[in-house]
Design a protein around this motif. Structure first.
Motif, short mmCIF file in Angstrom:
data_model
loop_
_atom_site.label_atom_id
_atom_site.label_comp_id
_atom_site.label_asym_id
_atom_site.label_seq_id
_atom_site.Cartn_x
_atom_site.Cartn_y
_atom_site.Cartn_z
N LEU A 1 0.84 -1.21 0.00
CA LEU A 1 0.00 0.00 0.00
C LEU A 1 0.86 1.25 0.00
N LYS A 2 1.89 1.28 0.83
CA LYS A 2 2.70 2.50 0.88
C LYS A 2 3.59 2.64 -0.35
N GLU A 3 4.05 1.52 -0.92
CA GLU A 3 4.92 1.59 -2.10
C GLU A 3 4.24 2.30 -3.27
N ILE A 4 2.99 1.97 -3.53
CA ILE A 4 2.40 2.44 -4.78
C ILE A 4 1.29 3.47 -4.60
N SER A 5 0.69 3.56 -3.40
CA SER A 5 -0.36 4.57 -3.20
C SER A 5 0.13 5.75 -2.38
N TYR A 6 1.31 5.60 -1.75
CA TYR A 6 1.91 6.62 -0.90
C TYR A 6 1.08 6.90 0.35
N ILE A 7 0.28 5.93 0.74
CA ILE A 7 -0.44 6.01 2.02
C ILE A 7 0.45 5.41 3.10
N HIS A 8 0.60 6.11 4.21
CA HIS A 8 1.40 5.56 5.31
C HIS A 8 0.66 4.35 5.89
N ALA A 9 1.34 3.22 5.92
CA ALA A 9 0.71 1.99 6.41
C ALA A 9 1.70 1.23 7.28
N GLU A 10 1.19 0.69 8.38
CA GLU A 10 2.00 -0.12 9.28
C GLU A 10 1.28 -1.43 9.55
N ALA A 11 2.06 -2.44 9.87
CA ALA A 11 1.49 -3.75 10.19
C ALA A 11 1.96 -4.18 11.57
N TYR A 12 1.08 -4.86 12.29
CA TYR A 12 1.38 -5.34 13.63
C TYR A 12 0.82 -6.74 13.83
N PRO A 13 1.46 -7.52 14.69
CA PRO A 13 0.76 -8.71 15.19
C PRO A 13 -0.47 -8.20 15.96
N ALA A 14 -1.62 -8.78 15.70
CA ALA A 14 -2.85 -8.23 16.26
C ALA A 14 -2.80 -8.14 17.79
N GLY A 15 -2.09 -9.06 18.42
CA GLY A 15 -2.00 -9.03 19.87
C GLY A 15 -1.23 -7.85 20.42
#
Length: 610
Positions: free
Chosen positions: A488-502
């Motif tokens: 998402l951040k590579e091509i849309s330039y939206i800041h996105a982060e991922a986390y383990p849900a816990g």
């Protein structure tokens, strides 16, 4: 990253250079240019065209030029901003022109020395140092032999490079040299070429050869010679030149990324072709050496690193073998405790990723003898420098954001895990047949996931209006969430982060509002109930959930929860299916925002610098 094309012919080569650059556009660039000389006229000056626009603009300029020997380049900026002055080729005193891939690490010292010697710099690049050094040596040698002058200069350059060089007063000669960055020589009928990627010259020549570390190539229209770093003339292995690949054609798709997302069933099927059992033969491994390791270290960067993170779960759960995963760019710069009973696995789409290659060489320098490359390019440095290899069959991947290369890497790593489980006696003959049946069903399962595209398009409009997003996953699917955020951040330039849900409650939950979409990967696995609780934490704070769920998860679309259901749960292979809708979401969000999907800003496809 940057792309190089060069040609020596009896005919006008402008179209050859421009078309070669056009084929390399997928690597990413911010400027381009070419330099030409006329082989019939030793007094003819070097002519040059450069632009910060696309190669199509350079092609327009090229209509006014004629030359029989020349070099061309697409630049991805490292030293100096992307403008015309910093664009390649760089010319020294009207006599020497140079194009360069890579980085010269000691350029500041060399630049100071050259300034003291009277050289005037017109760019901020490290490449201009190379042009002036060669000019200095060439003049000192009495302008007798440009190849010899290049050979003398090369040891002064610290770092990684592939270069193309022409000299105004030797108008029939093209020089190429490499150390750390790839360079291919293509041999034609009364014309010879060089390029950083064989794709640039596909269909132009009958055969090709890859230069080895420290090689210098001397090309003329009717001859090609390779000199090794000791100064001896050598023969390098010749290979058939690929014809122009159909995969380079866009076909009915809007972008290459979309095309490559939809090519994944074919890529998975091709990678699985002729696999009838699990074992060392899949990895070109010696059966005796196959028994010599009891732990694994995987080295990779970017998307390939996330495939390795998934593999850690597989290797430890399925095969029961301790596995570490390290970012290649960090590994070589810290003190490690080498264990000779470790298998080093390097993962790269191109097989030329500079950080991963450097990490591989560092590991070998520490005494690690067992090495395996998982790669998409048979002729790459990584494949040549490892003892074992597995070649994925993704085909040419043009879009900068990796898709089919990622899923075929996952497949290769899964095959490794099951093969090692078989080694450990964890896979019976009956279980092996069952696992092979599941693998052969993968292309069909992927087609079913791709059929969800219309539902994902409906989500993309809402995402296109956001500036931030969270991605959640657990277990095997946490690295898939990481990959979704990266896309998402590579091509849309939206800041996105991922986390383990816990981990939501340990900080990220503070970011959740109705303006923060939260993408959740929700397979029907042992962590599903835990994941549902994490989703409720988001909903209670007013967050909007976008959930990719398996059919039998009982997650329903309600206010604040949007659900798209995947056709089936696929057990350990689920990450390969669940990443595809995340690719489509990133792609269609980028389309809605109007970004350059295949050539996102500031990024490059083949990362050949550290």
């Amino acid at each position: 990253m940057c792309g190089i094309v060069g040609a020596a012919s009896h005919k006008n080569i402008v179209d050859v250079l421009v078309e070669g650059l056009r084929r390399l556009e997928y690597r990413g660039y911010d400027s381009c240019g070419f330099a030409l000389i006329n082989g019939d006229d030793a007094q003819h000056p070097i002519e040059r065209a450069r632009t910060t626009a696309r190669v199509s603009e350079l092609a327009e300029q090229g209509k006014e030029f004629v030359g029989t020997v020349g070099i061309a380049h697409t630049r991805w900026a490292t030293h100096g901003k992307p403008d015309t002055q910093n664009a390649h080729p760089h010319i020294s005193n009207g006599l020497i022109a140079v194009v360069h891939n890579g980085i010269i690490e000691n350029y500041e010292i060399l630049r100071s020395e050259l300034k003291a010697a009277g050289y005037v710099f017109t760019s901020e690049t490290d490449t201009e140092v190379i042009a002036h050094l060669i000019h200095q040596q060439y003049v000192a040698d009495g302008q007798k032999d440009i190849a010899q002058s290049v050979r003398i200069v090369l040891p002064k350059l610290h770092g990684a490079y592939a270069i193309g060089v022409i000299a105004q007063d030797q108008p029939t000669t093209l020089i190429g040299a490499r150390a750390g960055s790839p360079l291919v020589i293509a041999l034609g009928d009364h014309e010879n070429f060089l390029a950083s990627d064989a794709l640039a010259l596909a269909g132009r020549a009958s055969s090709m050869m890859y230069l080895e570390e420290g090689d210098v190539a001397i090309l003329k229209a009717d001859s090609a010679e390779v000199i090794d770093q000791s100064g001896k003339s050598v023969q390098r292995d010749r290979k058939p030149m690929p014809t122009q690949a159909d995969s380079v054609d866009l076909g009915p798709y809007q972008h290459y990324m979309q095309k490559e997302i939809f090519e994944q069933p074919r890529a998975i099927g091709d990678t699985l072709a002729n696999i009838a059992s699990f074992g060392p033969e899949l990895f070109n491994a010696n059966p005796d050496d196959w028994k010599k390791f009891d732990q694994i270290l995987i080295l990779a960067c970017g998307t390939s690193y996330y495939s390795a993170c998934v593999a850690k779960y597989w290797l430890e759960d399925i095969a029961g073998i301790p596995t570490q995963v390290e970012i290649a760019s960090e590994y070589r710069y810290r003190t490690t405790v080498p264990n000779p009973k470790t298998l080093i696995v390097v993962v790269s789409q191109s097989g030329e990723t500079a950080d991963t290659l450097a990490a591989l060489r560092h590991a070998k320098g520490l005494g690690h003898e067992l090495t395996l490359a998982i790669c998409n390019v048979a002729s790459s440095a990584m494949v040549r420098e490892t003892g074992w290899h597995f070649l994925t069959k993704a085909g040419a991947e043009i879009g900068v954001a990796s898709t089919k290369a990622f899923t075929t890497q996952l497949l290769a790593l899964y095959l490794l895990a099951v093969s090692l489980a078989k080694r450990a006696g964890r896979v019976s003959p009956e279980k092996e047949k069952e696992l092979l049946r599941e693998l052969r069903h993968l292309p069909k399962a992927l087609h079913a996931v791709l059929a969800l595209e219309p539902q994902i398009i409906a989500w993309s409009d809402a995402f296109s209006k956001c500036e931030n997003a969270l991605f959640l996953g657990r277990g095997l699917h946490y690295p898939i969430a990481l990959e979704g955020a990266l896309k998402l951040k590579e091509i849309s330039y939206i800041h996105a982060e991922a986390y383990p849900a816990g981990e939501l409650k340990h900080g990220p939950l503070a970011l959740v509002t109705e303006k923060m979409p939260v993408v959740t990967v929700a397979p029907n696995d042992v962590l599903l109930e835990k994941l549902k609780s994490n989703m409720q934490e988001v909903k209670a704070r007013g967050g909007k959930l976008y959930v990719f769920a398996d059919q039998d998860t009982n997650i329903m679309s309600t206010e604040g929860i949007n659900v798209i259901r995947l056709p089936e749960h696929y057990g350990n292979l689920s990450p390969i299916l669940h990443v595809v809708p995340l690719q489509l979401l990133a792609y269609h969000t980028a389309c809605a925002r109007g970004t350059d999907v295949d050539k996102p800003r500031n990024l490059a496809k083949s990362v050949t610098v550290e």
